[in-house]
Design an enzyme around this catalytic site. Structure first.
Site, PDB file in Angstrom:
ATOM      1  N   GLU A   1       8.661 -11.699  34.514  1.00 46.20           N
ATOM      2  CA  GLU A   1       9.297 -12.800  33.767  1.00 46.20           C
ATOM      3  C   GLU A   1      10.824 -12.799  33.815  1.00 46.20           C
ATOM      4  OE1 GLU A   1       7.550 -12.619  29.848  1.00 46.20           O
ATOM      5  OE2 GLU A   1       5.535 -12.637  30.646  1.00 46.20           O
TER       6      GLU A   1
ATOM      7  N   GLU B   1      -3.164 -12.999  34.622  1.00 49.03           N
ATOM      8  CA  GLU B   1      -3.361 -12.910  33.162  1.00 49.03           C
ATOM      9  C   GLU B   1      -4.049 -14.163  32.636  1.00 49.03           C
ATOM     10  OE1 GLU B   1       0.314 -11.996  31.107  1.00 49.03           O
ATOM     11  OE2 GLU B   1       0.945 -10.553  32.620  1.00 49.03           O
TER      12      GLU B   1
HETATM   13  O1  G3I Z   1       1.980  -0.648  19.350  1.00 51.10           O
HETATM   14  C1  G3I Z   1       2.371  -1.240  18.099  1.00 51.10           C
HETATM   15  C2  G3I Z   1       1.807  -0.458  16.983  1.00 51.10           C
HETATM   16  O2  G3I Z   1       2.406   0.821  17.006  1.00 51.10           O
HETATM   17  C3  G3I Z   1       2.079  -1.203  15.680  1.00 51.10           C
HETATM   18  O3  G3I Z   1       1.479  -0.523  14.635  1.00 51.10           O
HETATM   19  C4  G3I Z   1       1.529  -2.630  15.737  1.00 51.10           C
HETATM   20  C5  G3I Z   1       1.820  -3.418  14.492  1.00 51.10           C
HETATM   21  O4  G3I Z   1       2.157  -4.745  14.768  1.00 51.10           O
HETATM   22  O5  G3I Z   1       2.127  -3.257  16.817  1.00 51.10           O
HETATM   23  C6  G3I Z   1       1.811  -2.649  18.045  1.00 51.10           C
HETATM   24  O6  G3I Z   1       2.424  -3.340  19.085  1.00 51.10           O
HETATM   25  C7  G3I Z   1       1.884  -4.600  19.404  1.00 51.10           C
HETATM   26  C8  G3I Z   1       1.330  -4.514  20.813  1.00 51.10           C
HETATM   27  O7  G3I Z   1       0.948  -5.798  21.262  1.00 51.10           O
HETATM   28  C9  G3I Z   1       0.136  -3.560  20.938  1.00 51.10           C
HETATM   29  O8  G3I Z   1      -0.910  -4.002  20.139  1.00 51.10           O
HETATM   30  C10 G3I Z   1       3.009  -5.611  19.331  1.00 51.10           C
HETATM   31  O9  G3I Z   1       3.412  -5.798  17.986  1.00 51.10           O
HETATM   32  C11 G3I Z   1       2.575  -6.934  19.921  1.00 51.10           C
HETATM   33  O10 G3I Z   1       3.692  -7.801  20.007  1.00 51.10           O
HETATM   34  C12 G3I Z   1       2.044  -6.687  21.322  1.00 51.10           C
HETATM   35  O11 G3I Z   1       1.664  -7.928  21.859  1.00 51.10           O
HETATM   36  C13 G3I Z   1       1.443  -7.926  23.260  1.00 51.10           C
HETATM   37  C14 G3I Z   1       2.542  -8.747  23.962  1.00 51.10           C
HETATM   38  O12 G3I Z   1       2.254  -8.820  25.358  1.00 51.10           O
HETATM   39  C15 G3I Z   1       3.911  -8.089  23.811  1.00 51.10           C
HETATM   40  O13 G3I Z   1       3.950  -6.872  24.484  1.00 51.10           O
HETATM   41  C16 G3I Z   1       0.075  -8.578  23.514  1.00 51.10           C
HETATM   42  O14 G3I Z   1      -0.933  -7.742  22.969  1.00 51.10           O
HETATM   43  C17 G3I Z   1      -0.129  -8.741  25.017  1.00 51.10           C
HETATM   44  O15 G3I Z   1      -1.305  -9.496  25.251  1.00 51.10           O
HETATM   45  C18 G3I Z   1       1.045  -9.498  25.627  1.00 51.10           C
HETATM   46  O16 G3I Z   1       0.858  -9.557  27.017  1.00 51.10           O
HETATM   47  C19 G3I Z   1       1.841 -10.283  27.755  1.00 51.10           C
HETATM   48  C20 G3I Z   1       1.994  -9.617  29.107  1.00 51.10           C
HETATM   49  O17 G3I Z   1       2.298  -8.256  28.936  1.00 51.10           O
HETATM   50  C21 G3I Z   1       3.068 -10.321  29.943  1.00 51.10           C
HETATM   51  N1  G3I Z   1       2.794 -11.734  30.036  1.00 51.10           N
HETATM   52  C22 G3I Z   1       2.566 -12.451  28.793  1.00 51.10           C
HETATM   53  C23 G3I Z   1       1.463 -11.759  27.992  1.00 51.10           C
HETATM   54  C24 G3I Z   1       1.178 -12.521  26.720  1.00 51.10           C
HETATM   55  O18 G3I Z   1       2.303 -12.504  25.889  1.00 51.10           O
END
Ligand code: G3I
Length: 368
Positions: free
Chosen positions: A160, A265
């Site tokens: 991205e 994805e």
């Molecule tokens: O790991 C922490 C955990 O320690 C904490 O307790 C918890 C509380 O909110 O959060 C956890 O992190 C979360 C993580 O997912 C793991 O569950 C983040 O808040 C959350 O923002 C994160 O969301 C992910 C997002 O990427 C950001 O990294 C989504 O699951 C994931 O589906 C999404 O995937 C992305 C691809 O990597 C790139 N392309 C877009 C796609 C969708 O956004």
């Protein structure tokens, strides 16, 4: 051979085949001209790490032959504190996928999201120097790629970096190093493992302007004699947009640059949109009931039918380009674990994937 004998011969053959390959050996993957992949969630990886046998893991093994960690191999979980790498969860996942013979992709080496604060900033919170960032990029990328060498087939090296209008995203990486941060990332990854596939990955490929810039990145790297294997099209789409043609154009454009493509994805949101088409994770919209029309987990049959038809149309397009498509990966196993339930409105109930909330393959998946 009389009719009775031939029926019993056929039955014996069927039993022998079932014994040889296992009752559950065939699934969606077996009907595809490319690898069919799925993103594996943190919860599923936790089950793998703890040796638990679950319905979700069985479904994955039966129906998919390629996997990627949805979150566990991003910069923040792998190196939360500078110099402290944590590979435990990712190792358990990669060992499991290798043991089960699935193509394993690494996601992701450089992304502006899920990036620990220390990576691009100094103690004072200001952007770090060019030398410092290059040093940190080289250390992270080389440590991670070396760690998984021979166990993952390839990496999303940069994710991205381009906006919908074709300009470069003003990420910290870009602010410090300009567009060449991409070149450095590919260089470090290739130096760490010359055999590893290297991919650029992005969403919003309905934008011809974005695609032009991505194509120019491919050309630039190739003109420097550097390795880039392909472009990943995330394909976070909706039930009513964008057009299939816009993605087909993107595939043709990248293939003409001499690289492979992958659908990395995929999911199809059925919920009303109030914000346009984006996968930018920082987007937030306040919850309103009318934005969550089917909160009880039951999608009306006519909408489910429409969703199945939309998936089938996209897969027909993918099949036409099977010679250039490395894999088609869905972003999560079942509707209950999709990131879209919380994006960009928290607390909604979406239905974007191939498996229902009660862990059944949706009937229309047979027609993909
Ligand atoms: O790991 C922490 C955990 O320690 C904490 O307790 C918890 C509380 O909110 O959060 C956890 O992190 C979360 C993580 O997912 C793991 O569950 C983040 O808040 C959350 O923002 C994160 O969301 C992910 C997002 O990427 C950001 O990294 C989504 O699951 C994931 O589906 C999404 O995937 C992305 C691809 O990597 C790139 N392309 C877009 C796609 C969708 O956004």
């Amino acid at each position: 051979m009389n009719k009775k004998q031939s029926i019993s011969t056929l039955t014996a053959l069927a039993v022998a085949t079932t014994m040889a390959f296992g009752a559950n050996s065939t699934g969606l993957k077996d009907n595809m001209p490319f690898k069919l992949g799925v993103a594996v969630s943190n919860a599923q990886i936790n089950d793998i790490a703890n040796g638990r046998k679950t319905q979700a893991l069985d479904l994955i093994k039966r129906n998919f032959n390629q996997v990627v960690a949805e979150n566990a191999m991003k910069d923040q979980p792998l190196q939360p504190i500078e110099g402290h790498f944590d590979f435990d969860a990712a190792d358990a996942f990669v060992d499991w996928s290798n043991k089960n013979g699935m193509k394993t992709m690494g996601h992701v080496l450089l992304w502006h999201s899920q990036l620990p604060g220390w990576f691009t900033r100094g103690d004072n919170g200001e952007l770090c120097s060019r030398e410092k960032l290059l040093d940190r990029m080289e250390n992270h990328i080389k440590t991670v790629v070396t760690h998984f060498k021979g166990r993952v087939a390839g990496w999303d090296v940069v994710n991205e970096a381009v906006e919908g209008d074709g300009s470069y995203r003003r990420s910290d990486f870009y602010k410090i190093l300009g567009e060449e941060f991409i070149d450095y990332a590919f260089k470090f990854a290739h130096e760490a493992d010359p055999d590893c596939e290297l991919w650029y990955n992005d969403y919003g490929n309905e934008s011809a302007k974005k695609n032009e810039t991505i194509a120019s990145i491919v050309r630039r790297l190739k003109s420097k004699g550097m390795r880039i294997d392909g472009v990943g099209l995330q394909t976070h789409i909706r039930i009513d947009s964008p057009s299939i043609e816009s993605y087909e154009n993107a595939i043709n454009l990248f293939v003409a640059e001499g690289v492979k493509v992958a659908i990395t994805e995929m999911d199809i949101s059925v919920l009303p949109s109030a914000w346009g088409l984006t996968a930018e994770v920082s987007t937030k919209v306040e919850y309103r009931e009318k934005l969550n029309p089917w909160p009880d987990g039951n999608l009306p049959p006519e909408v489910d039918k429409q969703l199945g038809e939309r998936y089938a149309e996209w897969f027909r397009m993918f099949r036409r380009h099977a010679a250039s498509i490395d894999r088609v990966t869905v972003w999560g196993l079942s509707d209950s674990s999709s990131w879209l339930n919380d994006f960009p409105v928290p607390g909604r109930t979406d239905y974007p994937l191939l498996v229902t909330r009660d862990m059944k393959l949706k009937p229309w998946t047979k027609s993909l």
